[in-house]
Design an enzyme around this catalytic site. Structure first.
Site, PDB file in Angstrom:
ATOM      1  N   GLU A 286       0.873  -1.175   0.000  1.00 39.95           N
ATOM      2  CA  GLU A 286       0.000   0.000   0.000  1.00 39.95           C
ATOM      3  C   GLU A 286       0.906   1.219   0.000  1.00 39.95           C
ATOM      4  O   GLU A 286       1.671   1.415   0.950  1.00 39.95           O
ATOM      5  CB  GLU A 286      -0.932  -0.041   1.209  1.00 39.95           C
ATOM      6  CG  GLU A 286      -1.951  -1.159   1.121  1.00 39.95           C
ATOM      7  CD  GLU A 286      -2.740  -1.139  -0.184  1.00 39.95           C
ATOM      8  OE1 GLU A 286      -3.215  -0.068  -0.578  1.00 39.95           O
ATOM      9  OE2 GLU A 286      -2.846  -2.202  -0.822  1.00 39.95           O
ATOM     10  N   CYS A 320      -1.555   9.439   3.551  1.00 36.97           N
ATOM     11  CA  CYS A 320      -1.532   9.010   2.150  1.00 36.97           C
ATOM     12  C   CYS A 320      -2.780   9.512   1.439  1.00 36.97           C
ATOM     13  O   CYS A 320      -2.785   9.711   0.238  1.00 36.97           O
ATOM     14  CB  CYS A 320      -1.436   7.499   2.074  1.00 36.97           C
ATOM     15  SG  CYS A 320      -2.728   6.687   2.993  1.00 36.97           S
TER      16      CYS A 320
HETATM   17  P1  NAD Z   1       8.917   4.642   3.604  1.00 35.09           P
HETATM   18  O1  NAD Z   1       8.712   3.931   2.322  1.00 35.09           O
HETATM   19  O2  NAD Z   1      10.073   5.541   3.749  1.00 35.09           O
HETATM   20  O3  NAD Z   1       9.024   3.592   4.806  1.00 35.09           O
HETATM   21  C1  NAD Z   1       7.998   2.642   5.048  1.00 35.09           C
HETATM   22  C2  NAD Z   1       8.609   1.460   5.779  1.00 35.09           C
HETATM   23  O4  NAD Z   1       9.519   0.805   4.907  1.00 35.09           O
HETATM   24  C3  NAD Z   1       9.402   1.849   7.022  1.00 35.09           C
HETATM   25  O5  NAD Z   1       9.196   0.877   8.028  1.00 35.09           O
HETATM   26  C4  NAD Z   1      10.830   1.803   6.520  1.00 35.09           C
HETATM   27  O6  NAD Z   1      11.765   1.545   7.527  1.00 35.09           O
HETATM   28  C5  NAD Z   1      10.762   0.631   5.560  1.00 35.09           C
HETATM   29  N1  NAD Z   1      11.815   0.574   4.567  1.00 35.09           N
HETATM   30  C6  NAD Z   1      12.525   1.591   4.021  1.00 35.09           C
HETATM   31  N2  NAD Z   1      13.395   1.112   3.115  1.00 35.09           N
HETATM   32  C7  NAD Z   1      13.248  -0.239   3.091  1.00 35.09           C
HETATM   33  C8  NAD Z   1      13.848  -1.286   2.350  1.00 35.09           C
HETATM   34  N3  NAD Z   1      14.802  -1.060   1.441  1.00 35.09           N
HETATM   35  N4  NAD Z   1      13.437  -2.544   2.572  1.00 35.09           N
HETATM   36  C9  NAD Z   1      12.464  -2.798   3.469  1.00 35.09           C
HETATM   37  N5  NAD Z   1      11.867  -1.854   4.203  1.00 35.09           N
HETATM   38  C10 NAD Z   1      12.237  -0.583   4.012  1.00 35.09           C
HETATM   39  O7  NAD Z   1       7.545   5.414   3.917  1.00 35.09           O
HETATM   40  P2  NAD Z   1       7.229   6.328   5.172  1.00 35.09           P
HETATM   41  O8  NAD Z   1       7.914   7.638   5.009  1.00 35.09           O
HETATM   42  O9  NAD Z   1       7.412   5.563   6.414  1.00 35.09           O
HETATM   43  O10 NAD Z   1       5.656   6.528   5.006  1.00 35.09           O
HETATM   44  C11 NAD Z   1       5.086   7.522   4.214  1.00 35.09           C
HETATM   45  C12 NAD Z   1       4.598   6.914   2.915  1.00 35.09           C
HETATM   46  O11 NAD Z   1       3.644   5.895   3.207  1.00 35.09           O
HETATM   47  C13 NAD Z   1       3.867   7.918   2.045  1.00 35.09           C
HETATM   48  O12 NAD Z   1       4.244   7.704   0.708  1.00 35.09           O
HETATM   49  C14 NAD Z   1       2.391   7.559   2.249  1.00 35.09           C
HETATM   50  O13 NAD Z   1       1.559   7.940   1.199  1.00 35.09           O
HETATM   51  C15 NAD Z   1       2.484   6.075   2.409  1.00 35.09           C
HETATM   52  N6  NAD Z   1       1.325   5.519   3.111  1.00 35.09           N
HETATM   53  C16 NAD Z   1       0.427   4.790   2.390  1.00 35.09           C
HETATM   54  C17 NAD Z   1      -0.711   4.291   3.001  1.00 35.09           C
HETATM   55  C18 NAD Z   1      -1.716   3.487   2.236  1.00 35.09           C
HETATM   56  O14 NAD Z   1      -2.563   2.836   2.853  1.00 35.09           O
HETATM   57  N7  NAD Z   1      -1.662   3.488   0.913  1.00 35.09           N
HETATM   58  C19 NAD Z   1      -0.917   4.519   4.356  1.00 35.09           C
HETATM   59  C20 NAD Z   1       0.030   5.260   5.070  1.00 35.09           C
HETATM   60  C21 NAD Z   1       1.155   5.756   4.434  1.00 35.09           C
END
Ligand code: NAD
Length: 515
Positions: A286, A320
Site C-alpha cells: 500500500e 496518504c
Molecule cells: P517509507 O517507504 O520511507 O518507509 C515505510 C517502511 O519501509 C518503514 O518501516 C521503513 O523503515 C521501511 N523501509 C525503508 N526502506 C526499506 C527497504 N529497502 N526494505 C524494506 N523496508 C524498508 O515510507 P514512510 O515515510 O514511512 O511513510 C510515508 C509513505 O507511506 C507515504 O508515501 C504515504 O503515502 C504512504 N502511506 C500509504 C498508506 C496506504 O494505505 N496506501 C498509508 C500510510 C502511508
C-alpha cells in the site's frame, strides 16, 4: 456467532473531562520519556548497544525513547522463532486466536488516551488525530478478529452423489510486516494482527521514526496472551535489514505500507525466487497518493472549502489520503479559493505534547527540508496564495500553504509532497475536472463536491481511485465502513479494514472425498 462490528467512538475534546484526562495521559507519558526498549524474539527481550532514537517532532531535542536495533543475525533468530511458533499457532482455532485480539482491544481501550499521548510525542500527532489513530488500531483488532471467526467456517461447495467437497482457509507461514510512521499505531496494529489472527507468525520491523509506539503494541499483545514467537519485534536500519527480510527464503508474505519507492523495490525483490525457497511470496504493498478534490460548478462551496482544508491540513498533510490538489470549475474557482484561505487562517499550529492544536510539526528534518524545497518549487510553478512559512527553531514546523493557478502537469500537482501544501488548478467543465483528477500515476483517494447527480454517477466509474468520496473530504476512512487501498501506483488495493483483507494472508484449500 459474534456481535456485529461497530467502530470505536472518537473523543470530544470540547468536553472538559476528556481534556483533563488527555492532559493527565500526556503527563504520565512525559514521565516515561527517554527509556530504552528491546528487540523481542521468541518472547525474549534483547537490548543492544546500537539504538534507534526517536525524537518528538514538535520539540526536536526531546528523546521519546531509544530502541534496540536488530542485525541480520537477529533476523535469522527471529525467523527461526517464527517458523517454530507457526507449528502450533496455526493449529489454534480461529476463535482462540480472535480472543487474543479481543482481549488486547479491551486493554488498549482502557488505556486509550495513554496510547494517543505516545502518538503525540512519537509522531507529533495532534490530539484528535492521535485519538483517531488509536481508535482505528482498536477497530482493526475488533474487525479482523470477527472476520477470521467468519472465515474459519470456510465456504460452502456443491457435492455430487459420490463425493463430499470442503473449502477452507489455512495460514501461510512466517511473514514480514513493514509499516510506515504516519499511522504509527493503527497501521502497525492492522498490518500486524491481520496475518497473525489468520494463523501466521510475524517479524515486524517498525518505522525508524516511530518505534516506541510500535513496541507498545507488542507489549499489549503479549499481555493479552499471544504466545512467544508469534510476533517478533525487529526494529532496525532499513538499509541494513530491509532487503534481508524481504529476500529471506522463509518469508511467505510481505505486508508493506509506505512510499512508492520502497514499495516498488520490495515488490520487485520479492518476485525473485531464491535457492531453497519453497513458496512464492505474497506482497501487499500500500503506497503513496496524490489525492484530488474536484469541485463542480453546481456545488455547496462552503462544504467544498471545508473539505479541502480539512483533508489538506489535518495531521499536516501527512496522510496518504491527504488532499494535495484542488481542481475547481472556473466559474466557482475564485470563491472556493478565497473561502479556503479564510478557513486556513484560523488553523492553529504548535506542539501537541503541550497543547490541543490543529497541526503539529512534520515528522523529521528530512521531511521538513523536502517540504521546504517543494514550497520553493511551488513559487516557480505558480503563485503562493497563502502560507509558505517554516520554522525549525524548536520543532519541524511547516505552516499550511496554498498555491493557486498551478499547472496540472507540474511537480506540485504530480509528486507526493506529504506535507501541508495544496495546489489549486482551474478546469473548464466536468470532463476536464475528471481528466485532471486522473492525470497522476497515483490512484488512492479522491472526492467530488457536486450537486449534479449525473456528474456524481460518472465519477463513480471514471474517477480512478480506490477510495472515492462524494460531498465530503478525502481522508478519514473507517475500518469496516470504508475499506481502504489504492489503484495504479498507489498499490495492490488490499482494502485494509475490509471483508477481503485477510484473504491476502490465507491459502484457500479444497478437499474432495470420494465415496
Ligand atoms: P517509507 O517507504 O520511507 O518507509 C515505510 C517502511 O519501509 C518503514 O518501516 C521503513 O523503515 C521501511 N523501509 C525503508 N526502506 C526499506 C527497504 N529497502 N526494505 C524494506 N523496508 C524498508 O515510507 P514512510 O515515510 O514511512 O511513510 C510515508 C509513505 O507511506 C507515504 O508515501 C504515504 O503515502 C504512504 N502511506 C500509504 C498508506 C496506504 O494505505 N496506501 C498509508 C500510510 C502511508
Amino acid at each position: 456467532m459474534v456481535l456485529p462490528f461497530k467502530h470505536e467512538p472518537f473523543t470530544d475534546f470540547n468536553d472538559e473531562v476528556n481534556k483533563k484526562e488527555f492532559e493527565a495521559a500526556l503527563n504520565k507519558v512525559k514521565g516515561e520519556l527517554g527509556q530504552e526498549y528491546p528487540i523481542v524474539i521468541n518472547g525474549e527481550k534483547i537490548f543492544t548497544d546500537d539504538k534507534l532514537t526517536s525524537y518528538n517532532p514538535g520539540n526536536k531535542d526531546e528523546v521519546v525513547g531509544k530502541v534496540s536495533k536488530a542485525t541480520k543475525e537477529h533476523i535469522e533468530q527471529a525467523m527461526e522463532s517464527a517458523k517454530e511458533a507457526f507449528k502450533t499457532w496455526s493449529t489454534w482455532s480461529p476463535k482462540e486466536r480472535a480472543d487474543i485480539l479481543f482481549r488486547a482491544a479491551a486493554k488498549i481501550r482502557r488505556r486509550k488516551h495513554e496510547f494517543s499521548a505516545w502518538l503525540a510525542y512519537d509522531a507529533g500527532k495532534p490530539w484528535n488525530q492521535a485519538d483517531g489513530d488509536t481508535a482505528e488500531g482498536i477497530d482493526f483488532l475488533e474487525y479482523y478478529a470477527r472476520q477470521m471467526i467468519e472465515l474459519g467456517e470456510g465456504k460452502e461447495l456443491n457435492h455430487r452423489v459420490n463425493e463430499h467437497n470442503a473449502y477452507t482457509y489455512q495460514a501461510m507461514g512466517p511473514g514480514v510486516v513493514i509499516p510506515p510512521w504516519n499511522f504509527a499505531f493503527a497501521i502497525v496494529a492492522g498490518t500486524t494482527v491481520a496475518p497473525i489472527v489468520a494463523g501466521n507468525t510475524v517479524l515486524m520491523k517498525p518505522s525508524e521514526n516511530t518505534p516506541v509506539i510500535a513496541y507498545k503494541l507488542v507489549e499489549v499483545l503479549e499481555e493479552a496472551g499471544l504466545p512467544k514467537g508469534v510476533l517478533n519485534f525487529v526494529p532496525g536500519d532499513p538499509a541494513e535489514i530491509g532487503d534481508y527480510l524481504v529476500d529471506h527464503i522463509d518469508t511467505h508474505f510481505i505486508n508493506f505500507t509506505g512510499s512508492r519507492a520502497t514499495g516498488t523495490r520490495i515488490y520487485e525483490r520479492a518476485a525473485k525466487v531464491h535457492e531453497g525457497q519453497q513458496q512464492l511470496k505474497t506482497v501487499v504493498a500500500e503506497m503513496g497518493g496524490k489525492d484530488t478534490i474536484i469541485v463542480d460548478k453546481e456545488a455547496d462551496l462552503d462544504l467544498a472549502a471545508q473539505s479541502i482544508v480539512d483533508s489538506a491540513f489535518g495531521f499536516s498533510g501527512q496522510k496518504c489520503s491527504a488532499c494535495s490538489r484542488a481542481i475547481v470549475h472556473k466559474d466557482v474557482y475564485d470563491e472556493v479559493l478565497e473561502k479556503s484561505i479564510e478557513l486556513t487562517k484560523e488553523l492553529t499550529v504548535g506542539n501537541p505534547a503541550e497543547e490541543n492544536v490543529y497541526m503539529g510539526a512534520v515528522v523529521n528534518r528530512k521531511q521538513f527540508d523536502k517540504i521546504k524545497d517543494y514550497i520553493e518549487v511551488g513559487k516557480q510553478e505558480g503563485e503562493l496564495a497563502y502560507g509558505g512559512k517554516t520554522d525549525d527553531s524548536k520543532g519541524f514546523f511547516v505552516y499550511p500553504t496554498i498555491f493557486k493557478d498551478m499547472d496540472p502537469e507540474g511537480r506540485i500537482m504530480q509528486e507526493e509532497i506529504f506535507g501541508p501544501v495544496v495546489g489549486f488548478a482551474k478546469a473548464n467543465d466536468f470532463d476536464e475536472l475528471l481528466e485532471i483528477a486522473n492525470n497522476t500515476e497515483y490512484g488512492l483517494t479522491g472526492a467530488v463536491i457536486s450537486d449534479n447527480r449525473e456528474h456524481l454517477n460518472r465519477a463513480r466509474t471514471e474517477f480512478q481511485v480506490g477510495n472515492l468520496y462524494f460531498n465530503r473530504g478525502c481522508t478519514a476512512a473507517i475500518v469496516g465502513y470504508q475499506p481502504f487501498g489504492g489503484f495504479k501506483m498507489s498499490g495492490t488495493d488490499s482494502k485494509a479494514g475490509g471483508p477481503d483483507y485477510l484473504h491476502h494472508f490465507l491459502n484457500a484449500k479444497t478437499v474432495t472425498e470420494a465415496f
